[in-house]
Structure formats: C-alpha cells, structure tokens
Design an enzyme around this catalytic site. Sequence first.
Site, PDB file in Angstrom:
ATOM      1  N   ARG A   1       0.885  -1.174   0.000  1.00 20.55           N
ATOM      2  CA  ARG A   1       0.000   0.000   0.000  1.00 20.55           C
ATOM      3  C   ARG A   1       0.918   1.218   0.000  1.00 20.55           C
ATOM      4  NH1 ARG A   1      -5.337   1.462   3.433  1.00 20.55           N
ATOM      5  NH2 ARG A   1      -6.084  -0.028   1.875  1.00 20.55           N
TER       6      ARG A   1
ATOM      7  N   HIS B   1      -7.305   0.652  -6.480  1.00 13.26           N
ATOM      8  CA  HIS B   1      -7.543  -0.188  -5.293  1.00 13.26           C
ATOM      9  C   HIS B   1      -8.249  -1.472  -5.754  1.00 13.26           C
ATOM     10  CE1 HIS B   1      -7.794  -1.302  -1.237  1.00 13.26           C
ATOM     11  NE2 HIS B   1      -8.662  -0.430  -0.761  1.00 13.26           N
TER      12      HIS B   1
ATOM     13  N   GLN C   1     -10.012  -4.106  -3.274  1.00 10.92           N
ATOM     14  CA  GLN C   1     -11.284  -3.632  -2.720  1.00 10.92           C
ATOM     15  C   GLN C   1     -12.414  -3.832  -3.730  1.00 10.92           C
ATOM     16  OE1 GLN C   1     -12.190  -2.052   0.459  1.00 10.92           O
ATOM     17  NE2 GLN C   1     -14.135  -2.700  -0.434  1.00 10.92           N
TER      18      GLN C   1
ATOM     19  N   ASP D   1     -17.292   6.866  -1.720  1.00  7.78           N
ATOM     20  CA  ASP D   1     -16.034   6.804  -0.967  1.00  7.78           C
ATOM     21  C   ASP D   1     -15.780   8.211  -0.431  1.00  7.78           C
ATOM     22  OD1 ASP D   1     -13.502   6.071  -0.009  1.00  7.78           O
ATOM     23  OD2 ASP D   1     -12.550   6.055  -1.984  1.00  7.78           O
TER      24      ASP D   1
ATOM     25  N   CYS E   1     -16.317   1.476   0.646  1.00 12.40           N
ATOM     26  CA  CYS E   1     -15.148   0.658   1.002  1.00 12.40           C
ATOM     27  C   CYS E   1     -14.728   0.841   2.451  1.00 12.40           C
ATOM     28  CB  CYS E   1     -13.991   0.957   0.063  1.00 12.40           C
ATOM     29  SG  CYS E   1     -13.380   2.639   0.138  1.00 12.40           S
TER      30      CYS E   1
ATOM     31  N   ARG F   1     -13.667  -8.807   2.186  1.00 16.06           N
ATOM     32  CA  ARG F   1     -12.251  -8.577   1.891  1.00 16.06           C
ATOM     33  C   ARG F   1     -11.429  -9.813   2.257  1.00 16.06           C
ATOM     34  NH1 ARG F   1     -10.153  -3.418   1.665  1.00 16.06           N
ATOM     35  NH2 ARG F   1      -8.477  -4.529   0.601  1.00 16.06           N
TER      36      ARG F   1
HETATM   37  N1   CP Z   1     -11.230  -0.189   2.426  1.00 12.46           N
HETATM   38  C1   CP Z   1      -9.948  -0.221   2.838  1.00 12.46           C
HETATM   39  O1   CP Z   1      -9.010  -0.431   2.070  1.00 12.46           O
HETATM   40  O2   CP Z   1      -9.797  -0.003   4.163  1.00 12.46           O
HETATM   41  P1   CP Z   1      -8.444   0.169   4.960  1.00 12.46           P
HETATM   42  O3   CP Z   1      -7.869   1.523   4.567  1.00 12.46           O
HETATM   43  O4   CP Z   1      -8.823   0.096   6.387  1.00 12.46           O
HETATM   44  O5   CP Z   1      -7.498  -0.923   4.535  1.00 12.46           O
HETATM   45  N1  NVA Z   2     -10.015   6.521  -1.605  1.00 15.23           N
HETATM   46  C1  NVA Z   2      -9.648   6.143  -0.265  1.00 15.23           C
HETATM   47  C2  NVA Z   2      -9.873   4.689  -0.061  1.00 15.23           C
HETATM   48  C3  NVA Z   2      -9.574   4.206   1.338  1.00 15.23           C
HETATM   49  C4  NVA Z   2      -9.708   2.725   1.490  1.00 15.23           C
HETATM   50  C5  NVA Z   2      -8.209   6.509   0.004  1.00 15.23           C
HETATM   51  O1  NVA Z   2      -7.373   6.324  -0.880  1.00 15.23           O
HETATM   52  O2  NVA Z   2      -7.919   7.011   1.081  1.00 15.23           O
END
Ligand code: CP
Ligand code: NVA
Length: 309
Positions: free
Chosen positions: A105, A132, A135, A228, A268, A296
């Site tokens: 990440r 992502h 997700q 989101d 998400c 997930r």
């Molecule tokens: N939806 C998602 O990716 O959540 P986190 O940021 O908690 O991993």
């Molecule tokens: N769009 C959001 C998703 C979090 C899971 C971010 O990137 O912060």
Amino acid sequence: MKRGRDLLSFASLTAAELHALLARTALFKEARARGELIRTLPGRTLGMIFEKPSTRTRVSFEVAMVELGGHAVYLAPEGSQIGRGEPIADTARVLGGYCHGIVIRTFAQERAEELARWAPIPVVNGLTDRLHPCQVLADLFTVHELRGDVVGARYVWIGDGNNMAASWIEAAALLGLDLVLACPEGYDPDAALLAEARAQIAATGRGRIEVVRDPRAAARGADVLSTDVWASMGQEQEAALRARAFAGFCVDDALLALAAPDAIVLHCLPAHRGEEISASVLEGPHSAVWRQAENRLHVQKAVLELCLS
Ligand code: CP
Ligand code: NVA
C-alpha cells in the site's frame, strides 16, 4: 523469472479469471462458515509493506495468509529501512529472498510497479493513489453474492474520481459492466484511464462507462450505488476545499430513493457519516458495507492463492 504473478491492476486479469476468482472466493467463504479452512499456502510468507494507514486491507490480508496455512510480516515505514529511504528495488530483492509474495500500500502506482519489476516474487496492490483493485474485487463479490451475478446491474459511483473509481472503471471495461460516475467538475477520473477503458468496451462491444455531473440523474434506477471519502489518504489538507466541491454528492435517503427499490449501497470504508454518506444509509437496510468489509478476507484468500501458487 517471477515465482507467481502480480496483481497491480485489473489489466493482469482476464474476465474469465475474475469470474473464477469470485467463484473461488465463495468456496473459501462457505468453508470458513462450516468451520473449515482451506490451507493452500502452507509454509508461505507474505511481506506486507504499508506506507499508508489501513485497518481492513492489513488485517484481511494477514488473517487470510494465516488461514491459508501461511504467515505474514508487516512492514511500516517507521519500523523498517523503507522509511529511511532504502530504495524499493533493494527492498524488493531482499524480501524476495525471504517471502513468497508482497502486498504493498503506497502513494504512487509507479512505486508498486517498480517493486513488482524488481521482486522475484508476486506483488499485490493493496491500494495506491491510482487504484484499489482488491477492494473492488470484494465489492464485485458482494454484488455477486447478493444478486447472483455481477453482469447486468446498473452500477453508479457517486463522488470523487479517485483510486476506487479508477478500479471500478477498469472492472467495468474488463467485465462489460454498465457504470455511471457522478463527479463534480475538477474531480473526474483520469482521462487516459477512461479513454483506455472505453476503447476496451468498444472492442468487446460490452459495457458502458459514462461520467456525469448530476448525482441525482446518475442515481436514478441504480442497482449498485457506491461512494467513498471526498479526501483520500494524502489529500487531508484539501478536505475543506473538497467538502465545498462535493456539496450535493452525499449518498443520503433522498438520493437512495431514486435508485432501484432493491439497490445495494457499497462503501469501502472508512466512512465519514454526514459527508459522502448519511448515517441512515450506511446503517440502513440497503447498506451492504459490513458484508463488503468481511468479504475482503474471503477475496484476499483467492487473490493470494492465484498470485502465490
Ligand atoms: N477499504 C480499505 O481499504 O480499508 P483500509 O484503509 O482500512 O485498509
Ligand atoms: N479513496 C480512499 C480509499 C480508502 C480505502 C483513500 O485512498 O484514502
């Protein structure tokens, strides 16, 4: 030669593989509900590089790996040499000597791609600024569970043209989905990504991707309504500006009333109640967000098995 396959975007999956992954996910979920674990990755170790916070992605990947019979090691910038500037190409080769796969990440998609280029082991995208995919796989599985199929629904995205929207666009192009995105001006999805997805749709003759400004027009007849946060991780300083730009883009009871009577609402998470989604919708009967979050775990198992086996 890489041992296994990367999953950095939907570009590395065929539609048939994605459908197979959803079917495999269902088997993992059913087995776990019976109290059985399918241990297809015994003795394997997953490295988990997280340069942004996470609850769901981190925990679901770690639990998935353990339940598959393996082990996971979490690496944060503050606790590893990554945060002190050790090149990602060096980290890639070193982890390649210990682990069987890496989840990353991070901010730039290019950093995940560089990791994948140098790592002799598979790399999975656990969120970048651009995409992502894991997700959206869980989101698709949730729709598959609730509707019996992912194809044939009217998918509506309300809000920012962000990493989640981009993965939805890739999924729509791959699977031939009908996807409408309502984004305020200045917050559209990436133009090049959209053009590429539309070219894929034109070539296959399946699916539709439309970007509109009016969330109400988009929501009308929606079978799946997704949203989101307005300010993603790394955009916190833009939160006030974005809150003004996204006025009217809250998925609330009035917007949901325009959707199909059996519409599914997805988010998400984490959610900001009263901003992109009202508390009443998030906690209401159309919300599938807790199922989506649980899924997930089941999806990560299918992803890890596909990439690491
Ligand atoms: N939806 C998602 O990716 O959540 P986190 O940021 O908690 O991993
Ligand atoms: N769009 C959001 C998703 C979090 C899971 C971010 O990137 O912060």
